[in-house]
Motif scaffolding. Structure first.
Motif, PDB file in Angstrom:
ATOM      1  N   GLY A  95       4.048  52.699  66.314  1.00  0.00           N
ATOM      2  CA  GLY A  95       5.025  53.331  67.201  1.00  0.00           C
ATOM      3  C   GLY A  95       6.213  52.419  67.440  1.00  0.00           C
ATOM      4  N   GLY A  96       7.106  52.879  68.271  1.00  0.00           N
ATOM      5  CA  GLY A  96       8.289  52.081  68.578  1.00  0.00           C
ATOM      6  C   GLY A  96       9.560  52.733  68.087  1.00  0.00           C
ATOM      7  N   ARG A  97      10.640  52.010  68.242  1.00  0.00           N
ATOM      8  CA  ARG A  97      11.962  52.525  67.906  1.00  0.00           C
ATOM      9  C   ARG A  97      12.210  52.479  66.393  1.00  0.00           C
ATOM     10  N   PRO A  98      13.036  53.393  65.898  1.00  0.00           N
ATOM     11  CA  PRO A  98      13.398  53.377  64.484  1.00  0.00           C
ATOM     12  C   PRO A  98      14.150  52.089  64.115  1.00  0.00           C
ATOM     13  N   TYR A  99      13.970  51.642  62.884  1.00  0.00           N
ATOM     14  CA  TYR A  99      14.649  50.442  62.385  1.00  0.00           C
ATOM     15  C   TYR A  99      14.677  50.487  60.869  1.00  0.00           C
ATOM     16  N   LEU A 100      15.456  49.601  60.302  1.00  0.00           N
ATOM     17  CA  LEU A 100      15.451  49.413  58.852  1.00  0.00           C
ATOM     18  C   LEU A 100      15.053  47.973  58.575  1.00  0.00           C
TER      19      LEU A 100
END
Length: 142
Positions: free
Chosen positions: A117-122
């Motif tokens: 889970g968590g925030r979107p990132y690249l």
């Protein structure tokens, strides 16, 4: 850089009208996009998933212009764009082309999320490949 692959419409993808069911156009685009992501961006879905990194779609838009038929041999293109707003998103402009005519166009938007889970990132390796990529504003598709 535009990337492309050639495919042939399978008989089982044809509907009662004798044309390819609309459901399958995004699948052919996905095959091409996944190959591009693996071959050009160096992101292997299985390996990254084992590390807890999932690449997911957040949205897509598609326009059907013309229909494909059984045994049509067509090209699917894929071109990478960075996010114009600087968000951690990848945009892929894709087309299906038959005999020089555009049959379908689409823009697929994706990002990465941790399996927990968590925030979107690249991932860093991905952001490095976006430095020279053209930018796309998905709100206006420009």
């Amino acid at each position: 850089m535009e990337y492309s692959k050639i495919y042939t419409v399978k008989e089982e993808h044809i509907d009662v009208q004798g044309i390819m069911d609309g459901l399958y156009y995004p699948f052919y685009m996905e095959y091409c996009r996944h190959d591009y992501i693996r071959e050009v961006l160096g992101f292997d879905f299985a390996e990254e998933a084992a590390k807890g990194i999932h690449m997911v779609l957040s949205q897509y838009t598609i326009k059907f212009l013309r229909s494909l038929k059984k045994d049509d041999e067509f090209t699917v293109t894929c071109e990478l764009f960075a996010d114009a707003a600087g968000q951690p998103r990848l945009h892929f402009k894709q087309s299906i082309i038959l005999n020089g005519k555009v049959m379908t166009t689409a823009v697929f938007t994706g990002t990465c999320v941790a399996a927990t889970g968590g925030r979107p990132y690249l991932p860093t390796g991905m952001t490095d490949k976006l430095v020279d990529a053209p930018k796309l504003d998905v709100a206006t598709l420009k």
